[in-house]
Scaffold this active site. Structure first.
Site, PDB file in Angstrom:
ATOM      1  N   LYS A   1      53.836  71.119 -28.571  1.00 59.33           N
ATOM      2  CA  LYS A   1      54.413  69.805 -28.714  1.00 59.33           C
ATOM      3  C   LYS A   1      55.764  69.711 -29.273  1.00 59.33           C
ATOM      4  O   LYS A   1      56.663  70.439 -28.965  1.00 59.33           O
ATOM      5  CB  LYS A   1      53.453  68.773 -29.626  1.00 59.33           C
TER       6      LYS A   1
ATOM      7  N   HIS B   1      43.519  60.666 -33.688  1.00 58.68           N
ATOM      8  CA  HIS B   1      43.351  61.154 -32.403  1.00 58.68           C
ATOM      9  C   HIS B   1      41.841  61.931 -32.772  1.00 58.68           C
ATOM     10  O   HIS B   1      41.371  62.110 -33.494  1.00 58.68           O
ATOM     11  CB  HIS B   1      44.051  62.425 -32.235  1.00 58.68           C
TER      12      HIS B   1
ATOM     13  N   GLN C   1      51.969  65.367 -34.544  1.00 59.45           N
ATOM     14  CA  GLN C   1      53.078  64.606 -34.017  1.00 59.45           C
ATOM     15  C   GLN C   1      54.257  64.594 -34.782  1.00 59.45           C
ATOM     16  O   GLN C   1      55.343  63.789 -34.651  1.00 59.45           O
ATOM     17  CB  GLN C   1      52.681  63.072 -33.696  1.00 59.45           C
TER      18      GLN C   1
ATOM     19  N   CYS D   1      43.570  59.411 -25.978  1.00 62.80           N
ATOM     20  CA  CYS D   1      42.430  60.252 -26.767  1.00 62.80           C
ATOM     21  C   CYS D   1      42.460  59.876 -28.086  1.00 62.80           C
ATOM     22  O   CYS D   1      42.237  60.450 -29.236  1.00 62.80           O
ATOM     23  CB  CYS D   1      42.809  61.884 -26.992  1.00 62.80           C
TER      24      CYS D   1
ATOM     25  N   ASP E   1      46.851  66.340 -40.007  1.00 66.16           N
ATOM     26  CA  ASP E   1      47.278  66.656 -38.930  1.00 66.16           C
ATOM     27  C   ASP E   1      48.598  66.474 -38.323  1.00 66.16           C
ATOM     28  O   ASP E   1      49.111  65.059 -38.494  1.00 66.16           O
ATOM     29  CB  ASP E   1      46.465  65.651 -37.814  1.00 66.16           C
TER      30      ASP E   1
END
Ligand code: PLP
Length: 393
Positions: free
Chosen positions: A214, A112, A191, A351, A188
């Protein structure tokens, strides 16, 4: 398993729309909204400032929320920092790491922008950057990362689940190899957290970021940053709430997590996030993962079977299903899904322009699933895409 229909009662907006844009942000359950409501109506004060009852109560709830989140991620509570989002966490590390001229950073092409631009900016400041490519389905081979490591490599920044492909990266293997080379790893988890079991104790990253809004089902404007060695990182922001002592010549910074939380924090947000994480924990992240993966797998298989529809990403995917209808712009497809069946999906570059560019397309439509989505919703998505594809054929 849990009963998805009773879970849906906690997300009133789902009576109005088919919400399949969970990779962008999820809906927040009623108990978490009520926790924020209580903050505003019963005890709103400032965190860590003041001896009066409202300040004390706010501080206690805020720190309880931190404990909930740390416990959920199996992280040391003192190393668990509240941020505004994942982006802030990544920038704190990129700006606060003790770089030296000629240091080297490795990222992947599926990142991202939030896990790409902060490292690209460093390149302008004398840090070398290598961007490792994935295979055609968005999976990065840990061996390719290992072979990019040089004696100047200080950090590898990699997403656990790609928001473009839905691919899952073997971050544990990347961390094990990196540790042997004395290279630090930022994961990261935007997700992954809340969608699959994330145990920072066993994963053992140097840095981990996730938004609160999220998979953790918290409110927008919340995020979490985990730092394994907080003394290594200079805080990005200085000010109230993060100093132990100040003279007219110098200041002494508090220990983590206060060190990284200058200024009045988002108390209602953190408290809502703490309650949302409890909600996820009660349902069980393994149950959530099983449910979401079944929906995503079914959606990907049936979309791929439609003539004129191309699905991207690997077979073993997370709950993200990107696709395109040949001859149609992704935004037009998303608009039709919304206008005709109130199906909310994301469209465009997500993004992640380099990742989308790697696919050789001008954007994708992305359906992404959460614990509250149903098989009937997948059926409606398939039915509608079938109609759209038949129309352009
Ligand atoms: C993989 C990934 N990383 C980072 C982010 C940025 O998250 P936030 O906007 O909460 O900072 C996102 C958001 O979509 C994402 O999918």
């Amino acid at each position: 398993m849990y009963d998805v229909h009773s879970v849906r009662e906690d997300f009133p907006v789902l009576k109005e729309v088919i919400y399949l844009d969970n990779a962008a942000t999820t809906q927040t359950p009623v108990p978490a909204v009520k926790a924020m409501d209580e903050y505003f109506f019963k005890y709103a004060g400032n965190h860590g400032r003041g001896a009066h009852r409202l300040a004390r109560e706010t501080t206690n709830h805020y720190e309880d929320a931190r404990e909930n989140v740390a416990d959920f991620l199996n992280a040391d509570v003192k190393k668990t920092i509240f941020t505004r989002n994942a982006t802030e966490g990544i920038n704190v590390i990129a700006r606060g790491f003790p770089w030296e001229d000629g240091d080297h950073v490795i990222v992947t092409l599926v990142e991202h922008h939030s896990n790409l631009l902060p490292w690209m900016r460093l390149r302008k400041e004398g840090v070398d950057l290598t961007i490792v490519k994935p295979d055609a389905t968005g999976v990065v081979d840990p061996e390719d990362i290992a072979s990019a490591v040089t004696e100047r490599t200080r950090l590898i920044a990699i997403t656990q689940v790609s928001n473009v492909f839905g691919s899952i990266q073997d971050v544990s293997r990347v961390i094990r190899t990196a540790r042997r080379e004395d290279v630090r790893v930022l994961v990261d988890g935007s997700q992954s957290a809340g969608h699959m079991a994330v145990d920072l104790g066993s994963m053992d990253p140097d840095f981990f970021v996730t938004p609160g809004h999220k998979g953790l089902l918290g409110p927008q404007g919340t995020g979490v940053l985990y730092i394994r060695e907080p003394d290594l990182i200079e805080p990005l922001f200085l000010g109230g709430g993060m100093v132990r002592a100040v003279t007219d010549l110098d200041y002494e910074i508090e220990a983590s997590p206060s060190k990284f939380e200058a200024g009045t924090p988002n108390m209602p947000g953190a408290i809502g996030l703490g309650r949302a994480v409890e909600y996820v924990k009660d349902i069980g992240v393994k149950n959530i993962e099983r449910h979401e993966l079944a929906l995503a797998k079914d959606a990907a298989r049936r979309l791929a079977a439609i003539e004129g529809v191309e699905v991207y990403g690997p077979k073993e995917r997370a709950s993200v299903v990107p696709f395109n209808v040949t001859g149609m712009n992704a935004h037009d497809v998303a608009m039709i899904l919304d206008q005709t069946r109130k199906i909310c999906v994301r469209s465009g570059y997500h993004c992640a322009i380099p990742g989308i560019g790697f696919l050789g397309v001008d954007g994708t439509v992305r359906a992404s699933f959460a614990l509250y989505n149903t098989q009937e919703e997948v059926d409606k998505l398939i039915e509608t895409v079938l109609n759209v594809a038949a129309f352009v054929a």
